[in-house]
Design a protein around this motif. Structure first.
Motif, PDB file in Angstrom:
ATOM      1  N   LYS A   1       3.578  34.879 -20.159  1.00 34.18           N
ATOM      2  CA  LYS A   1       5.044  34.941 -20.210  1.00 34.18           C
ATOM      3  C   LYS A   1       5.597  34.396 -21.528  1.00 34.18           C
ATOM      4  O   LYS A   1       6.694  33.837 -21.554  1.00 34.18           O
ATOM      5  CB  LYS A   1       5.642  34.160 -19.029  1.00 34.18           C
ATOM      6  CG  LYS A   1       5.409  34.827 -17.682  1.00 34.18           C
ATOM      7  CD  LYS A   1       6.157  36.152 -17.568  1.00 34.18           C
ATOM      8  CE  LYS A   1       5.879  36.862 -16.259  1.00 34.18           C
ATOM      9  NZ  LYS A   1       6.566  38.168 -16.184  1.00 34.18           N
ATOM     10  N   VAL A   2       4.841  34.575 -22.615  1.00 34.01           N
ATOM     11  CA  VAL A   2       5.303  34.026 -23.897  1.00 34.01           C
ATOM     12  C   VAL A   2       6.591  34.715 -24.348  1.00 34.01           C
ATOM     13  O   VAL A   2       7.416  34.123 -25.048  1.00 34.01           O
ATOM     14  CB  VAL A   2       4.182  34.137 -24.968  1.00 34.01           C
ATOM     15  CG1 VAL A   2       3.964  35.586 -25.411  1.00 34.01           C
ATOM     16  CG2 VAL A   2       4.475  33.241 -26.160  1.00 34.01           C
ATOM     17  N   ASP A   3       6.809  35.982 -23.913  1.00 36.84           N
ATOM     18  CA  ASP A   3       8.037  36.691 -24.297  1.00 36.84           C
ATOM     19  C   ASP A   3       9.270  36.122 -23.594  1.00 36.84           C
ATOM     20  O   ASP A   3      10.398  36.386 -23.998  1.00 36.84           O
ATOM     21  CB  ASP A   3       7.909  38.186 -23.992  1.00 36.84           C
ATOM     22  CG  ASP A   3       7.608  38.459 -22.523  1.00 36.84           C
ATOM     23  OD1 ASP A   3       7.017  37.571 -21.878  1.00 36.84           O
ATOM     24  OD2 ASP A   3       7.963  39.543 -22.020  1.00 36.84           O
TER      25      ASP A   3
ATOM     26  N   GLU B   1     -11.574  19.928 -21.676  1.00 40.16           N
ATOM     27  CA  GLU B   1     -12.434  20.690 -20.769  1.00 40.16           C
ATOM     28  C   GLU B   1     -11.592  21.448 -19.731  1.00 40.16           C
ATOM     29  O   GLU B   1     -11.916  22.582 -19.363  1.00 40.16           O
ATOM     30  CB  GLU B   1     -13.415  19.756 -20.054  1.00 40.16           C
ATOM     31  CG  GLU B   1     -14.465  19.133 -20.978  1.00 40.16           C
ATOM     32  CD  GLU B   1     -13.967  17.878 -21.692  1.00 40.16           C
ATOM     33  OE1 GLU B   1     -12.733  17.625 -21.644  1.00 40.16           O
ATOM     34  OE2 GLU B   1     -14.791  17.172 -22.287  1.00 40.16           O
ATOM     35  N   CYS B   2     -10.513  20.824 -19.259  1.00 38.98           N
ATOM     36  CA  CYS B   2      -9.629  21.487 -18.294  1.00 38.98           C
ATOM     37  C   CYS B   2      -8.983  22.737 -18.896  1.00 38.98           C
ATOM     38  O   CYS B   2      -8.867  23.776 -18.237  1.00 38.98           O
ATOM     39  CB  CYS B   2      -8.521  20.538 -17.835  1.00 38.98           C
ATOM     40  SG  CYS B   2      -9.044  19.328 -16.623  1.00 38.98           S
ATOM     41  N   VAL B   3      -8.550  22.631 -20.151  1.00 34.86           N
ATOM     42  CA  VAL B   3      -7.924  23.778 -20.818  1.00 34.86           C
ATOM     43  C   VAL B   3      -8.943  24.908 -20.951  1.00 34.86           C
ATOM     44  O   VAL B   3      -8.630  26.087 -20.705  1.00 34.86           O
ATOM     45  CB  VAL B   3      -7.349  23.367 -22.190  1.00 34.86           C
ATOM     46  CG1 VAL B   3      -6.867  24.596 -22.966  1.00 34.86           C
ATOM     47  CG2 VAL B   3      -6.192  22.378 -22.011  1.00 34.86           C
ATOM     48  N   GLU B   4     -10.179  24.572 -21.326  1.00 37.30           N
ATOM     49  CA  GLU B   4     -11.225  25.597 -21.453  1.00 37.30           C
ATOM     50  C   GLU B   4     -11.495  26.261 -20.107  1.00 37.30           C
ATOM     51  O   GLU B   4     -11.604  27.488 -20.000  1.00 37.30           O
ATOM     52  CB  GLU B   4     -12.517  24.974 -21.998  1.00 37.30           C
ATOM     53  CG  GLU B   4     -12.422  24.572 -23.469  1.00 37.30           C
ATOM     54  CD  GLU B   4     -13.642  23.778 -23.957  1.00 37.30           C
ATOM     55  OE1 GLU B   4     -14.553  23.545 -23.130  1.00 37.30           O
ATOM     56  OE2 GLU B   4     -13.654  23.401 -25.139  1.00 37.30           O
ATOM     57  N   ALA B   5     -11.593  25.447 -19.045  1.00 31.33           N
ATOM     58  CA  ALA B   5     -11.855  25.984 -17.706  1.00 31.33           C
ATOM     59  C   ALA B   5     -10.683  26.840 -17.222  1.00 31.33           C
ATOM     60  O   ALA B   5     -10.871  27.897 -16.597  1.00 31.33           O
ATOM     61  CB  ALA B   5     -12.107  24.839 -16.731  1.00 31.33           C
ATOM     62  N   GLY B   6      -9.462  26.382 -17.511  1.00 31.18           N
ATOM     63  CA  GLY B   6      -8.275  27.145 -17.122  1.00 31.18           C
ATOM     64  C   GLY B   6      -8.206  28.490 -17.816  1.00 31.18           C
ATOM     65  O   GLY B   6      -7.861  29.509 -17.196  1.00 31.18           O
ATOM     66  N   ASN B   7      -8.530  28.523 -19.113  1.00 28.72           N
ATOM     67  CA  ASN B   7      -8.559  29.789 -19.850  1.00 28.72           C
ATOM     68  C   ASN B   7      -9.582  30.745 -19.243  1.00 28.72           C
ATOM     69  O   ASN B   7      -9.336  31.948 -19.106  1.00 28.72           O
ATOM     70  CB  ASN B   7      -8.884  29.538 -21.328  1.00 28.72           C
ATOM     71  CG  ASN B   7      -7.647  29.166 -22.141  1.00 28.72           C
ATOM     72  OD1 ASN B   7      -6.589  29.768 -21.980  1.00 28.72           O
ATOM     73  ND2 ASN B   7      -7.771  28.173 -23.002  1.00 28.72           N
ATOM     74  N   ALA B   8     -10.760  30.191 -18.888  1.00 32.55           N
ATOM     75  CA  ALA B   8     -11.815  31.026 -18.300  1.00 32.55           C
ATOM     76  C   ALA B   8     -11.352  31.605 -16.960  1.00 32.55           C
ATOM     77  O   ALA B   8     -11.571  32.786 -16.669  1.00 32.55           O
ATOM     78  CB  ALA B   8     -13.087  30.186 -18.113  1.00 32.55           C
ATOM     79  N   LEU B   9     -10.693  30.787 -16.152  1.00 29.25           N
ATOM     80  CA  LEU B   9     -10.235  31.242 -14.838  1.00 29.25           C
ATOM     81  C   LEU B   9      -9.168  32.331 -14.952  1.00 29.25           C
ATOM     82  O   LEU B   9      -9.210  33.339 -14.246  1.00 29.25           O
ATOM     83  CB  LEU B   9      -9.678  30.047 -14.049  1.00 29.25           C
ATOM     84  CG  LEU B   9      -8.993  30.372 -12.708  1.00 29.25           C
ATOM     85  CD1 LEU B   9     -10.018  30.929 -11.711  1.00 29.25           C
ATOM     86  CD2 LEU B   9      -8.321  29.136 -12.136  1.00 29.25           C
TER      87      LEU B   9
ATOM     88  N   VAL C   1      -1.321  24.349 -28.648  1.00 29.00           N
ATOM     89  CA  VAL C   1      -0.199  25.242 -28.332  1.00 29.00           C
ATOM     90  C   VAL C   1       0.528  24.750 -27.076  1.00 29.00           C
ATOM     91  O   VAL C   1       1.745  24.841 -26.958  1.00 29.00           O
ATOM     92  CB  VAL C   1      -0.700  26.695 -28.132  1.00 29.00           C
ATOM     93  CG1 VAL C   1       0.418  27.586 -27.593  1.00 29.00           C
ATOM     94  CG2 VAL C   1      -1.223  27.248 -29.447  1.00 29.00           C
ATOM     95  N   LEU C   2      -0.247  24.203 -26.150  1.00 29.70           N
ATOM     96  CA  LEU C   2       0.345  23.673 -24.924  1.00 29.70           C
ATOM     97  C   LEU C   2       1.160  22.403 -25.177  1.00 29.70           C
ATOM     98  O   LEU C   2       1.923  21.967 -24.318  1.00 29.70           O
ATOM     99  CB  LEU C   2      -0.751  23.358 -23.893  1.00 29.70           C
ATOM    100  CG  LEU C   2      -1.578  24.546 -23.386  1.00 29.70           C
ATOM    101  CD1 LEU C   2      -2.660  24.058 -22.429  1.00 29.70           C
ATOM    102  CD2 LEU C   2      -0.705  25.576 -22.695  1.00 29.70           C
TER     103      LEU C   2
END
Length: 773
Positions: free
Chosen positions: A725-727, A753-761, A770-771
């Motif tokens: 939803k970046v737009d 590690e949470c950000v990496e896992a979240g991206n994978a999911l 960026v967050l």
């Protein structure tokens, strides 16, 4: 009756045949010339009356009538004198033309074309100038109001002032005359694009530098919306000053005889201040729930109503408020309601209670009586160290505009007011007046516009630290003095324009320079912006700057006269008439009058009155047993009504009962936002998994063992927002900042590690920085 030619809905011939509009935009100032062509195809003399909207801040400065080969230039005269002259002319068989502003709202005008003989044609040329408002994306907005919706006139609101002119409103598709519209745009900077809510022919550049361009409305325009242009320049919005020479024929020392300067200021606040967001404030939301709020936002998406969009917007607003602030929500129609007896501290409990009530709000409260809820809000004591911010959402269909704006001005020291005009025909005088007098910012939401990004921009303005101790000082050459014509600046916002008009008296050399300094304090930081400018008059501006300056002075004096009404002092009204007559700019106390005093024969026979239909866009609403809605003929989408402009009884009609719209599936963004807690976090549960498009098992299986469930849920929500939803970032930016602030207070381990896992999911690639982590 001779029923040839164009007919109204009541089968009466319509003497207005076509409307031609030519727009010239120079930088941020627009000059508009409208030509109305009339023809009497009946066998008896006619008086044609049309009531139409204009921008509320327009300076109407020229009015001529052409009959055959004869051109008559109208003069500005005191209103009663002009009316008597018009009536006398008609009584003696002369042709006459009268243009006057409504006494209730400065964005409604009445034009009377009198004694038009059988077979005769008349052409009316009307000219006005106006400044273009700066939008959130740096575009300049021009609006040609084509739609005049009936204005709700509350009982006992002083509506007997002035007499009535009957308005015949018909569905836009049945408007029996044509519109042609062309625009020419020029600026020192290149014109990058011109956008519109209507179909346009392609933009044509007139020079290689692309600093001049023309554009036209495509053929076949239907009168179903206001014509809105958004003009974009490259390197937009630099501070600028324009000096305009006085009128050679005017007396030196007068407004029109001396040079006038127009200053465009764009304050730049220190970056350290702008990066901080206020964590306090009292936020009061005032929502219109009159029947007209049941109209669709846009004809192409009929299921989304104004009230539905407002409910979604309130969800975003409530989720974006900072912890520690106070809030309340009022809604109004014929009566008003509030969720809490007084503003309450923002918490999970109060937020949930408010959202539950908002979810059930419909357009079911009857008329548009905005004055009483405003009085109630202002009667509540302010909360110490919690600056009051008022957000008003309305489709702007009220008849007591000036009374409402006067109340806001009277209380301007205790709050800032942010206003939102929803849908076609919203009163620009009301929406702009609320924000101007309340030291806030105005936004208009029409056509396919989404309400949410515009409202969230205003919330960002409201969360900016209030600018205080504003002062303006002038440094001018010896022998030159300044008289400021604009009211004092009471509000400054980052990137928003402030305009100042001033009269310069005295002699100076051609090469002389002046300097203006704006000083202010923001969040305890003293700041200032300076603008140096040449005193050499600009060429080819005509008297545009003088007329805009006169309009600014007239509006200030009219407000002062309204505040003093009841006192015996008639000096302010006399001053308004004097400035209006001298400058040729209309006011509430004056009117344009033109009488054909040539050698033509007197028009014989009794006059037949024809009310020219005005386009109006309506859908069917529920009806309400409301005393202030009075009798009339109603069809689907058709309202025949009277609007108060000259003082006999004014009548308003509401459309017929309808059915409530079916509930549509919630937008995925709003679904996710609705799950956020007041603190800024999300909870790991099946509802969140569904909003992310995953199962509970998928979401829980990838969670790291050492990580708190709420931390994991909040990181997933932020990744989804940035990834999908970046737009729509304007809509969720503030609530995401709140989520990040909450995460930082948790001192969580394994965030990377949470950000990496979240991206994978979620199948995203959003970086930790960026967050905002």
């Amino acid at each position: 009756m001779n029923c040839c030619g164009l007919l109204t809905a009541q089968k009466e011939p319509v003497p207005l045949k076509s409307v031609e509009v030519e727009l010239e935009v120079r930088d941020h100032v627009a000059t508009v010339v409208s030509t109305l062509n009339y023809e009497n195809k009946e066998d008896k003399p006619l008086e044609a009356v049309v009531v139409f909207p204009l921008p509320g801040d327009a300076a109407v400065c020229h009015f001529t009538a052409t009959i055959g080969q004869t051109q008559i230039v109208a003069e500005v005269k005191e209103k009663q004198e002009a009316r008597e002259e018009y009536d006398d002319a008609l009584s003696s068989g002369q042709q006459a033309f009268l243009l006057e502003e409504s006494e209730q709202s400065p964005d409604i005008f009445s034009l009377s074309v009198g004694s038009l003989p059988p077979g005769e044609s008349a052409s009316i040329r009307l000219e006005y100038v106006t400044e273009l408002a700066v939008q959130a994306d740096d575009g300049l907005r021009f609006c040609l109001p084509a739609v005049l919706n009936p204005r709700y006139q509350p009982q006992g609101s002083g509506g007997s002032e002035g007499a009535s002119v009957q308005v015949t409103s018909v569905p836009a598709s049945l408007v029996p005359y044509s519109l042609s519209f062309s625009a020419r745009v020029s600026s020192p900077r290149p014109v990058s694009k011109v956008e519109s809510n209507c179909s346009l022919d392609p933009l044509q550049y007139l020079n290689p530098e692309q600093t001049q361009a023309t554009v036209k409305l495509a053929a076949g325009h239907k009168f179903d919306r206001d014509v809105e242009l958004l003009i974009y320049y490259k390197d937009a919005h630099q501070p600028i000053a324009v000096v305009e020479a006085g009128q050679a024929s005017a007396k030196p020392g007068t407004l029109m005889g001396d040079p006038v300067v127009m200053l465009n200021l764009y304050p730049e606040f220190p970056q350290a201040v702008m990066s901080s967001v206020a964590s306090c404030g009292e936020f009061v939301f005032l929502l219109d729930r009159s029947g007209s709020m049941d109209c669709p936002m846009d004809r192409s998406k009929r299921q989304e109503t104004r009230i539905g969009s407002a409910r979604d917007t309130l969800l975003l607003l409530l989720k974006s408020l900072p912890m520690g602030c106070y809030f309340n929500i009022y809604s109004f129609g014929y009566s008003y309601q509030h969720i809490f007896p007084k503003s309450v501290e923002y918490s999970q409990k109060t937020m949930e209670e408010a959202l539950k009530t908002v979810e059930e709000m419909g357009a079911d409260l009857g008329g548009t009586e905005i004055l009483n809820p405003l009085k109630h809000i202002y009667s509540q004591p302010c909360i110490p160290n919690q600056p009051r911010q008022l957000f008003v959402f309305t489709d702007g269909e009220v008849g007591n505009t000036k009374e409402v704006i006067s109340l806001v001005k009277k209380n301007s020291g205790s709050h800032r007011c942010f206003s939102f005009g929803i849908g076609e025909g919203a009163s620009s005088a009301l929406i702009n007046g609320l924000a101007k007098e309340g030291g806030g910012h105005a936004q208009f939401i029409t056509g396919t516009d989404r309400m949410q990004p515009k409202v969230m921009q205003s919330l960002r303005f409201a969360l900016q630290p209030a600018v205080v101790d504003i002062s303006v000082t002038w440094d001018l050459p010896k022998g030159v003095s300044v008289t400021v014509l604009s009211p004092p600046i009471t509000a400054l916002f980052q990137g928003q324009r402030s305009l100042i008009y001033a009269k310069l008296t005295g002699e100076s050399s051609k090469a002389a320079e002046g300097c203006v300094t704006v000083k202010y304090s923001v969040a305890g930081h003293p700041s200032q912006n300076q603008l140096h400018f040449s005193l050499k008059p600009a060429e080819d501006t005509g008297l545009t700057v003088h007329r805009l300056a006169a309009r600014t002075l007239i509006r200030s004096l009219e407000m002062e006269e309204r505040e003093r009404r009841g006192e015996q002092d008639k000096g302010v009204k006399k001053k308004v008439v004097e400035v209006s007559v001298q400058s040729g700019v209309s006011s509430v106390f004056t009117a344009f009058i033109a009488v054909n005093k040539g050698d033509s024969e007197a028009v014989q026979g009794p006059l037949v009155r024809r009310n020219v239909p005005t386009p109006m866009w309506k859908t069917v609403h529920r009806s309400f047993p409301c005393k202030a809605y009075l009798k009339g003929t109603v069809e689907v989408g058709v309202v025949y009504t009277e609007v108060k402009v000259r003082g006999r009884s004014g009548r308003l009609v509401r459309a017929a009962p309808g059915t409530a719209p079916k509930q549509t599936p919630r937008d995925p963004l709003l679904q996710l936002v609705s799950l956020q807690k007041a603190s800024g976090c999300w909870v790991l549960d099946p509802a969140l998994a569904a909003a992310l498009g995953k199962t509970s098992e998928e979401v829980e299986n990838l969670k790291l063992a050492l990580v708190n469930q709420e931390v994991w849920a909040t990181i997933l929500a932020l990744i989804w927002l940035h990834g999908f939803k970046v737009d729509a970032q304007d809509e969720w930016q503030l609530l995401a900042m709140k989520a990040v602030s909450w995460l930082l207070t948790q001192n969580a381990s394994c965030v990377t590690e949470c950000v990496e896992a979240g991206n994978a999911l979620l199948g995203c690639n959003v970086q930790k920085d960026v967050l905002g982590l």
